[in-house]
Design a protein around this motif. Sequence first.
Motif, PDB file in Angstrom:
ATOM      1  N   GLY A 161       1.199  -1.204   0.265  1.00 43.66           N
ATOM      2  CA  GLY A 161       0.134   0.172  -0.358  1.00 43.66           C
ATOM      3  C   GLY A 161       1.033   1.150   0.316  1.00 43.66           C
ATOM      4  N   VAL A 162       0.259   2.209   0.341  1.00 44.06           N
ATOM      5  CA  VAL A 162       1.049   3.831   0.471  1.00 44.06           C
ATOM      6  C   VAL A 162       0.582   4.358   1.171  1.00 44.06           C
ATOM      7  CG1 VAL A 162      -1.045   4.722  -1.479  1.00 44.06           C
ATOM      8  CG2 VAL A 162       1.246   5.478  -1.459  1.00 44.06           C
ATOM      9  N   MET A 163       0.776   5.535   1.710  1.00 43.06           N
ATOM     10  CA  MET A 163       0.999   6.518   3.179  1.00 43.06           C
ATOM     11  C   MET A 163       1.926   7.637   3.339  1.00 43.06           C
ATOM     12  SD  MET A 163       2.229   3.984   6.428  1.00 43.06           S
ATOM     13  CE  MET A 163       3.652   3.774   6.207  1.00 43.06           C
ATOM     14  N   PHE A 164       1.010   8.207   3.634  1.00 36.67           N
ATOM     15  CA  PHE A 164       1.840   9.603   4.107  1.00 36.67           C
ATOM     16  C   PHE A 164       1.941  10.368   5.175  1.00 36.67           C
ATOM     17  CE2 PHE A 164      -0.596   9.228  -0.803  1.00 36.67           C
ATOM     18  CZ  PHE A 164      -0.544  10.423  -0.956  1.00 36.67           C
ATOM     19  N   ASP A 165       3.110  10.814   5.109  1.00 32.92           N
ATOM     20  CA  ASP A 165       3.128  11.795   6.112  1.00 32.92           C
ATOM     21  C   ASP A 165       3.369  13.201   5.494  1.00 32.92           C
ATOM     22  OD1 ASP A 165       3.967   9.431   8.044  1.00 32.92           O
ATOM     23  OD2 ASP A 165       6.080   9.282   7.896  1.00 32.92           O
ATOM     24  N   PHE A 166       2.936  13.799   6.665  1.00 30.77           N
ATOM     25  CA  PHE A 166       3.134  15.417   6.315  1.00 30.77           C
ATOM     26  C   PHE A 166       3.935  15.975   7.640  1.00 30.77           C
ATOM     27  CE2 PHE A 166      -1.013  14.657   4.301  1.00 30.77           C
ATOM     28  CZ  PHE A 166      -0.849  14.170   3.098  1.00 30.77           C
ATOM     29  N   LEU A 167       5.053  16.560   7.638  1.00 27.34           N
ATOM     30  CA  LEU A 167       5.577  17.132   8.287  1.00 27.34           C
ATOM     31  C   LEU A 167       6.102  17.935   7.526  1.00 27.34           C
ATOM     32  CD1 LEU A 167       8.038  13.815   8.424  1.00 27.34           C
ATOM     33  CD2 LEU A 167       5.806  14.225  10.017  1.00 27.34           C
ATOM     34  N   ARG A 168       6.797  19.244   9.268  1.00 29.40           N
ATOM     35  CA  ARG A 168       7.432  20.169   9.390  1.00 29.40           C
ATOM     36  C   ARG A 168       8.416  20.589   9.543  1.00 29.40           C
ATOM     37  NH1 ARG A 168       3.891  25.242  11.629  1.00 29.40           N
ATOM     38  NH2 ARG A 168       5.624  27.486  10.839  1.00 29.40           N
ATOM     39  N   SER A 169       9.097  21.344   9.089  1.00 23.99           N
ATOM     40  CA  SER A 169      10.655  21.072   9.317  1.00 23.99           C
ATOM     41  C   SER A 169      10.836  21.818  10.882  1.00 23.99           C
ATOM     42  CB  SER A 169      12.143  22.256   8.750  1.00 23.99           C
ATOM     43  OG  SER A 169      11.880  21.448   7.498  1.00 23.99           O
ATOM     44  N   THR A 170      11.139  21.954  11.893  1.00 23.81           N
ATOM     45  CA  THR A 170      11.426  22.041  13.151  1.00 23.81           C
ATOM     46  C   THR A 170      13.475  22.789  13.351  1.00 23.81           C
ATOM     47  OG1 THR A 170      12.179  20.243  14.642  1.00 23.81           O
ATOM     48  CG2 THR A 170      10.031  21.332  13.987  1.00 23.81           C
ATOM     49  N   GLY A 171      13.500  23.335  14.567  1.00 23.38           N
ATOM     50  CA  GLY A 171      14.846  24.346  14.565  1.00 23.38           C
ATOM     51  C   GLY A 171      16.013  23.022  15.140  1.00 23.38           C
ATOM     52  N   HIS A 180       9.145   9.866  -2.103  1.00 26.44           N
ATOM     53  CA  HIS A 180       8.878   8.649  -1.643  1.00 26.44           C
ATOM     54  C   HIS A 180      10.247   7.312  -0.978  1.00 26.44           C
ATOM     55  CE1 HIS A 180       8.314   4.728  -3.313  1.00 26.44           C
ATOM     56  NE2 HIS A 180       6.682   5.043  -2.634  1.00 26.44           N
ATOM     57  N   ALA A 181       9.457   6.304  -0.502  1.00 24.76           N
ATOM     58  CA  ALA A 181      10.724   5.057   0.410  1.00 24.76           C
ATOM     59  C   ALA A 181       9.394   4.536   0.192  1.00 24.76           C
ATOM     60  CB  ALA A 181      11.362   5.427   0.989  1.00 24.76           C
ATOM     61  N   ASN A 182       9.413   3.070  -0.272  1.00 20.78           N
ATOM     62  CA  ASN A 182       8.861   1.917  -0.176  1.00 20.78           C
ATOM     63  C   ASN A 182       7.302   2.256   0.215  1.00 20.78           C
ATOM     64  OD1 ASN A 182       8.749  -0.937   0.681  1.00 20.78           O
ATOM     65  ND2 ASN A 182       8.905  -0.109   2.308  1.00 20.78           N
ATOM     66  N   GLY A 183       6.801   2.805  -0.249  1.00 20.79           N
ATOM     67  CA  GLY A 183       5.281   3.299  -0.295  1.00 20.79           C
ATOM     68  C   GLY A 183       5.143   5.118   0.580  1.00 20.79           C
ATOM     69  N   ILE A 219       3.900  10.054  -6.188  1.00 20.82           N
ATOM     70  CA  ILE A 219       2.691   8.823  -6.101  1.00 20.82           C
ATOM     71  C   ILE A 219       3.258   8.015  -7.684  1.00 20.82           C
ATOM     72  CG2 ILE A 219       0.994   9.536  -7.848  1.00 20.82           C
ATOM     73  CD1 ILE A 219       0.803   7.703  -5.223  1.00 20.82           C
ATOM     74  N   GLY A 220       4.261   8.993  -8.328  1.00 12.12           N
ATOM     75  CA  GLY A 220       4.630   8.166  -9.915  1.00 12.12           C
ATOM     76  C   GLY A 220       6.313   7.232  -9.346  1.00 12.12           C
ATOM     77  N   HIS A 221       6.255   8.055  -8.151  1.00 13.47           N
ATOM     78  CA  HIS A 221       7.533   6.712  -7.724  1.00 13.47           C
ATOM     79  C   HIS A 221       7.262   5.215  -7.419  1.00 13.47           C
ATOM     80  CE1 HIS A 221      11.197   9.348  -8.597  1.00 13.47           C
ATOM     81  NE2 HIS A 221      10.681  10.418  -7.144  1.00 13.47           N
ATOM     82  N   TYR A 222       6.002   5.704  -7.052  1.00 12.24           N
ATOM     83  CA  TYR A 222       5.339   4.551  -5.997  1.00 12.24           C
ATOM     84  C   TYR A 222       4.988   3.534  -7.000  1.00 12.24           C
ATOM     85  CZ  TYR A 222       1.397   1.545  -4.486  1.00 12.24           C
ATOM     86  OH  TYR A 222       0.237   1.043  -3.450  1.00 12.24           O
ATOM     87  N   TYR A 223       4.216   4.401  -7.794  1.00 10.71           N
ATOM     88  CA  TYR A 223       3.407   3.626  -8.941  1.00 10.71           C
ATOM     89  C   TYR A 223       4.497   2.366  -9.730  1.00 10.71           C
ATOM     90  CZ  TYR A 223      -0.999   3.738  -8.026  1.00 10.71           C
ATOM     91  OH  TYR A 223      -2.579   4.010  -7.295  1.00 10.71           O
ATOM     92  N   TRP A 224       6.014   3.711  -9.924  1.00 11.82           N
ATOM     93  CA  TRP A 224       6.372   2.483 -10.302  1.00 11.82           C
ATOM     94  C   TRP A 224       7.207   1.141  -9.934  1.00 11.82           C
ATOM     95  CZ3 TRP A 224      11.732   0.164  -9.804  1.00 11.82           C
ATOM     96  CH2 TRP A 224      12.579   0.339 -11.145  1.00 11.82           C
ATOM     97  N   ASP A 225       7.104   1.515  -8.678  1.00 14.41           N
ATOM     98  CA  ASP A 225       7.658   0.335  -7.308  1.00 14.41           C
ATOM     99  C   ASP A 225       6.992  -0.777  -8.154  1.00 14.41           C
ATOM    100  OD1 ASP A 225      10.112   1.550  -6.818  1.00 14.41           O
ATOM    101  OD2 ASP A 225       8.931   1.774  -4.053  1.00 14.41           O
ATOM    102  N   ARG A 226       5.075  -0.149  -8.277  1.00 15.29           N
ATOM    103  CA  ARG A 226       3.806  -0.892  -8.198  1.00 15.29           C
ATOM    104  C   ARG A 226       4.062  -1.880  -9.966  1.00 15.29           C
ATOM    105  NH1 ARG A 226      -0.039  -1.435  -4.886  1.00 15.29           N
ATOM    106  NH2 ARG A 226      -1.210  -3.297  -5.796  1.00 15.29           N
ATOM    107  N   LEU A 227       4.205  -1.294 -10.616  1.00 11.87           N
ATOM    108  CA  LEU A 227       3.649  -1.848 -12.139  1.00 11.87           C
ATOM    109  C   LEU A 227       5.042  -2.087 -12.863  1.00 11.87           C
ATOM    110  CD1 LEU A 227       1.183   1.010 -12.610  1.00 11.87           C
ATOM    111  CD2 LEU A 227       0.945  -1.115 -11.323  1.00 11.87           C
ATOM    112  N   VAL A 228       6.521  -1.677 -12.865  1.00 11.45           N
ATOM    113  CA  VAL A 228       6.972  -1.410 -13.146  1.00 11.45           C
ATOM    114  C   VAL A 228       8.512  -2.033 -12.633  1.00 11.45           C
ATOM    115  CG1 VAL A 228       8.817  -0.385 -15.042  1.00 11.45           C
ATOM    116  CG2 VAL A 228       6.953   0.934 -14.294  1.00 11.45           C
ATOM    117  N   ALA A 229       9.024  -1.876 -12.033  1.00 15.48           N
ATOM    118  CA  ALA A 229      10.108  -2.774 -10.885  1.00 15.48           C
ATOM    119  C   ALA A 229       9.485  -4.455 -10.816  1.00 15.48           C
ATOM    120  CB  ALA A 229      10.010  -1.928  -9.969  1.00 15.48           C
ATOM    121  N   ASP A 230      10.284  -4.904 -11.481  1.00 16.80           N
ATOM    122  CA  ASP A 230      10.204  -6.534 -11.122  1.00 16.80           C
ATOM    123  C   ASP A 230       9.344  -7.050 -12.128  1.00 16.80           C
ATOM    124  OD1 ASP A 230      12.707  -6.750  -9.384  1.00 16.80           O
ATOM    125  OD2 ASP A 230      10.790  -6.252  -7.625  1.00 16.80           O
TER     126      ASP A 230
END
Length: 387
Positions: A161-171, A180-183, A219-230
């Motif tokens: 599957g795919v999931m999202f981290d919405f993060l903010r930089s701090t000091g 993207h990394a592994n979904g 999400i394009g990187h994610y679908y490369w893993d799903r639809l192209v790799a291997d």
Amino acid sequence: MLNIFESVTKRLVEVWKSDDQSGLRSSSSCRCGRPIYFQNSVCLGCQSPLGYAPALQQLRSLAEGPTPGTWVIDGDSEQTTIWKRCKNFDSPAGCNWLVQADEDEALCRSCRLDHTIPNLDDPDNRLWWRKIENAKRRLVAQLLNLGLPVESKVSEDPEHGVMFDFLRSTGQKPRVLTGHANGLITLNIEEADDATREKARKEMHEPYRTLLGHLRHEIGHYYWDRLVADTTWLEQYRDLFGDEREDYSAALKRNYEQGPPPNWAEKHISAYASIHPWEDWAECWAHYLHVVDSLDTALRFGLRGEDVEQTVEPFTVNDLYDPKAPDAERVILLMNSWVQLTTVLNELARSMGHQDFYPFVMSRTVLRKLHFIQIIVKEARGGTSLL
């Protein structure tokens, strides 16, 4: 040349309308007859509640259901499906999507993809998260319409599957980098601040930088893993985009030190796409989604090439990745319409003092890459074309 495009576009509209497709363009009017739009949760005319049903791929007027907090689609006399609001309806995300009432899941198909959301005690975070979720819902709706797999890595498919981290930089922490990394797709939420995003766009010499663009790229990187790799597509991908086994860190270092190659526009849709075959795929994937969604919207509102007096050199089927593909004619019709339409929209933007609506030039090599992606998407959706 204009006469050619007039006949081409008339045929384009006939082909498009002949397909039994539903999506964002199906959501056009409230029960009162007034127009409604994808992000609406209430009709601004008659105040009817609205909800987007991802299973139907439609925004519809709602009527109260059989129990408190439930809804039925207005006009559904048999009331075959009972709905509930997404849990995030009353949150800063303001989600207008629906969930079937008999589901244990409280979050909609889009919100359940969230792995980490910002600290909502911060007013900026609340505002930025809402903007990000608006963009993500449009992305997810399009992916569902394309028939692509969209399962939550959080609650549905931990492996694929795919999931999202919405993060903010701090000091106290390193700067959050979008990627993207592994979904897992990570987005620095400061990208939702217009001033911050525009500053980054200028510093990186980019012609285009938007939240939706970021999400479509990653999400394009994610679908490369799903639809192209291997898969059996991998060697064909390498022939067209290059060998992804090239050292990625070295490619990034070379780009930052030397910049893109002088002739990058001959083979790539953007300078960033020239960095590495992975980025070339992700950039082309994003542009494929740009083209499909924008053309869908244009045709829904009756914008047709036959109404535009603009002469451009058309592509031919021989410019495609597979000129003998069953959908070759329709792809060329749509891509030529896209080029003609964006040429005029760019001039309109300039007339208002804005940057170009679509600040890119699509080469024949890029067209071949987009058609390659179209073929893979078509296979993933069971053989039905969206372009």
